[in-house]
Design an enzyme around this catalytic site. Sequence first.
Site, PDB file in Angstrom:
ATOM      1  N   TYR A 172      -1.566  -1.610  10.993  1.00  0.00           N
ATOM      2  CA  TYR A 172      -1.827  -2.058   9.677  1.00  0.00           C
ATOM      3  C   TYR A 172      -0.925  -1.559   8.563  1.00  0.00           C
ATOM      4  O   TYR A 172      -0.354  -2.411   7.986  1.00  0.00           O
ATOM      5  CB  TYR A 172      -3.460  -1.485   9.249  1.00  0.00           C
ATOM      6  CG  TYR A 172      -3.444  -1.330   7.649  1.00  0.00           C
ATOM      7  CD1 TYR A 172      -3.609  -2.561   6.879  1.00  0.00           C
ATOM      8  CD2 TYR A 172      -3.265  -0.482   7.014  1.00  0.00           C
ATOM      9  CE1 TYR A 172      -3.678  -2.525   5.351  1.00  0.00           C
ATOM     10  CE2 TYR A 172      -3.244  -0.230   5.296  1.00  0.00           C
ATOM     11  CZ  TYR A 172      -3.423  -1.706   4.832  1.00  0.00           C
ATOM     12  OH  TYR A 172      -3.314  -1.576   3.359  1.00  0.00           O
ATOM     13  N   LYS A 231       2.220  -3.750   6.465  1.00  0.00           N
ATOM     14  CA  LYS A 231       2.757  -3.877   4.933  1.00  0.00           C
ATOM     15  C   LYS A 231       4.140  -3.429   5.056  1.00  0.00           C
ATOM     16  O   LYS A 231       4.863  -3.876   4.149  1.00  0.00           O
ATOM     17  CB  LYS A 231       1.756  -2.485   4.427  1.00  0.00           C
ATOM     18  CG  LYS A 231       0.520  -2.991   4.254  1.00  0.00           C
ATOM     19  CD  LYS A 231       0.228  -4.011   3.500  1.00  0.00           C
ATOM     20  CE  LYS A 231      -1.429  -4.437   3.459  1.00  0.00           C
ATOM     21  NZ  LYS A 231      -1.449  -6.035   2.865  1.00  0.00           N
ATOM     22  N   SER A 286       0.754  -1.210   0.001  1.00  0.00           N
ATOM     23  CA  SER A 286      -0.227   0.085  -0.210  1.00  0.00           C
ATOM     24  C   SER A 286       0.908   1.143  -0.087  1.00  0.00           C
ATOM     25  O   SER A 286       1.910   1.255   0.449  1.00  0.00           O
ATOM     26  CB  SER A 286      -0.890   0.006   1.200  1.00  0.00           C
ATOM     27  OG  SER A 286      -1.505   1.178   1.451  1.00  0.00           O
TER      28      SER A 286
HETATM   29  C1  UD1 Z   1      -6.651   4.074   3.965  1.00  0.00           C
HETATM   30  C2  UD1 Z   1      -5.279   3.863   4.103  1.00  0.00           C
HETATM   31  C3  UD1 Z   1      -4.648   2.976   3.280  1.00  0.00           C
HETATM   32  C4  UD1 Z   1      -5.242   1.538   2.953  1.00  0.00           C
HETATM   33  C5  UD1 Z   1      -6.718   2.007   2.781  1.00  0.00           C
HETATM   34  C6  UD1 Z   1      -7.557   0.585   2.630  1.00  0.00           C
HETATM   35  C7  UD1 Z   1      -4.161   5.548   5.424  1.00  0.00           C
HETATM   36  C8  UD1 Z   1      -3.472   6.739   5.495  1.00  0.00           C
HETATM   37  N1  UD1 Z   1      -4.236   4.945   4.401  1.00  0.00           N
HETATM   38  O1  UD1 Z   1      -6.575   4.910   2.806  1.00  0.00           O
HETATM   39  O2  UD1 Z   1      -3.349   2.738   3.660  1.00  0.00           O
HETATM   40  O3  UD1 Z   1      -4.803   0.853   2.267  1.00  0.00           O
HETATM   41  O4  UD1 Z   1      -7.252   2.745   3.754  1.00  0.00           O
HETATM   42  O5  UD1 Z   1      -8.735   0.703   3.357  1.00  0.00           O
HETATM   43  O6  UD1 Z   1      -4.379   5.221   6.748  1.00  0.00           O
HETATM   44  N2  UD1 Z   1     -13.039  10.509   3.695  1.00  0.00           N
HETATM   45  C9  UD1 Z   1     -14.022  11.341   4.038  1.00  0.00           C
HETATM   46  N3  UD1 Z   1     -15.423  10.675   4.530  1.00  0.00           N
HETATM   47  C10 UD1 Z   1     -15.182   9.341   4.541  1.00  0.00           C
HETATM   48  C11 UD1 Z   1     -14.551   8.376   4.065  1.00  0.00           C
HETATM   49  C12 UD1 Z   1     -13.041   8.979   3.773  1.00  0.00           C
HETATM   50  O7  UD1 Z   1     -13.888  12.396   3.802  1.00  0.00           O
HETATM   51  O8  UD1 Z   1     -16.523   8.973   5.171  1.00  0.00           O
HETATM   52  C13 UD1 Z   1     -11.749  10.891   2.900  1.00  0.00           C
HETATM   53  C14 UD1 Z   1     -10.569  10.581   3.745  1.00  0.00           C
HETATM   54  O9  UD1 Z   1     -10.164  11.544   4.773  1.00  0.00           O
HETATM   55  C15 UD1 Z   1      -9.309  10.575   2.884  1.00  0.00           C
HETATM   56  C16 UD1 Z   1     -10.249  10.071   1.445  1.00  0.00           C
HETATM   57  O10 UD1 Z   1     -11.769  10.250   1.896  1.00  0.00           O
HETATM   58  O11 UD1 Z   1      -9.199  11.751   2.298  1.00  0.00           O
HETATM   59  C17 UD1 Z   1      -9.807   8.453   1.149  1.00  0.00           C
HETATM   60  O12 UD1 Z   1     -10.394   7.779   2.362  1.00  0.00           O
HETATM   61  P1  UD1 Z   1     -10.092   6.225   2.301  1.00  0.00           P
HETATM   62  O13 UD1 Z   1     -11.059   5.606   1.180  1.00  0.00           O
HETATM   63  O14 UD1 Z   1     -10.724   5.922   3.839  1.00  0.00           O
HETATM   64  O15 UD1 Z   1      -8.617   5.823   1.855  1.00  0.00           O
HETATM   65  P2  UD1 Z   1      -7.515   6.264   2.766  1.00  0.00           P
HETATM   66  O16 UD1 Z   1      -7.577   6.825   3.966  1.00  0.00           O
HETATM   67  O17 UD1 Z   1      -6.607   7.114   1.680  1.00  0.00           O
END
Ligand code: UD1
Length: 355
Positions: free
Chosen positions: A165, A169, A140
């Site tokens: 987590y 990785k 990741s």
């Molecule tokens: C996260 C992990 C990544 C992992 C992946 C798998 C981190 C930094 N990254 O990715 O390593 O492989 O999950 O599940 O821990 N968001 C919102 N509202 C929501 C959900 C998400 O605003 O309800 C935003 C988050 O703040 C982020 C973006 O959407 O900016 C993507 O979030 P998400 O889909 O959870 O992925 P990552 O956090 O990038």
Amino acid sequence: QEQNEMADLLEPVMGRKVIVTGGTGYIGSHTVVELIAAGYEPVIIDNLYNSDISVLEGIRAITGVTPKFWDYDLCDSQKLEEVFRAEGKVDAIIHFAAYKAVGESVRKPLDYYRNNLTSLMNLLAAMDRHDTPALVFSSSCTVYGQPDTLPVTETSPVKEAASPYGYTKQAGETIIRDTIAARPAHKAVSLRYFNPIGAHPTAFIGELPRGVPENLVPYITQTAIGLRDELKVFGTDYDTPDGSCIRDYLHVVDLAKAHVMALRRMLDGENKAGYEVFNLGMGKGVSVLEAIAAFEKASGVKLKYTITGRRAGDIEKIWADPSLANRELGWKTEITIEEAMETAWRWENRLKNKE
Ligand code: UD1
């Protein structure tokens, strides 16, 4: 022209057996479909901890093939040995099976260390005993933390992990690197995924989150269909053009194809290093607000959302430099974020209609 080149790289290689751990999971199932399309014989090992057996029907609906399936836990080395003995010659392993919820890993670190690392070490030992020559590992972009320079290349430093987590990785990559260094006949590739989204265009397989989704796109589609009241955008006070976090979203089918190409490189091509690492992303940063706009455009649905505070542990911005994978694997993404959102929406609707 480029599409033709990619099609050539995916030309059938008949009858090669590939063990796919976590093959009924989200990325695993899409990869099984691409393996079958490329003429490989996938054999799934999955304990169904975070997936459903009905995924096999989805795979069959797309490919006409029901892959062989073992309902085993990789932490049980005797069971794993049984699979390897029964399967005979295995040409490669693609290892997806792992716990993947960042927040849960902070609450249950030992569960994550035990499950994710024991399963990997058991696999590597089995690979050695049975002389399986090649391994692909699901890694990741989390290994980079918040990179100092963007886009991030494979030589960017691996930063202190932000969660157990993430550490599994990093540690997983290191364990593989060191193991392969001691086995000149074997090869391995770690694929550092950015943010995979979307579903198979047929909507026969897709993402099946357990309970309330943690990830953005399933949360968006569940909100749009009425399962959730509203999406919370976690912060618009970041140092980005619209203030929301930036990620590199790529379609899960594009991602799945990269696994086939990584196998091809190890089994038939030039992998001089023995162990290699590739970033897999579109190479483009997309903010949360832009992702919402892409969803609205693709679905025609106005999404209900509010802006709330930051989520602990979130990285401000990250996107890939995928040029190494472009050049060495002959891989590049072909599906846009709007198309990806459209497939995610089609899948959510299909789930609703199946209820
Ligand atoms: C996260 C992990 C990544 C992992 C992946 C798998 C981190 C930094 N990254 O990715 O390593 O492989 O999950 O599940 O821990 N968001 C919102 N509202 C929501 C959900 C998400 O605003 O309800 C935003 C988050 O703040 C982020 C973006 O959407 O900016 C993507 O979030 P998400 O889909 O959870 O992925 P990552 O956090 O990038």
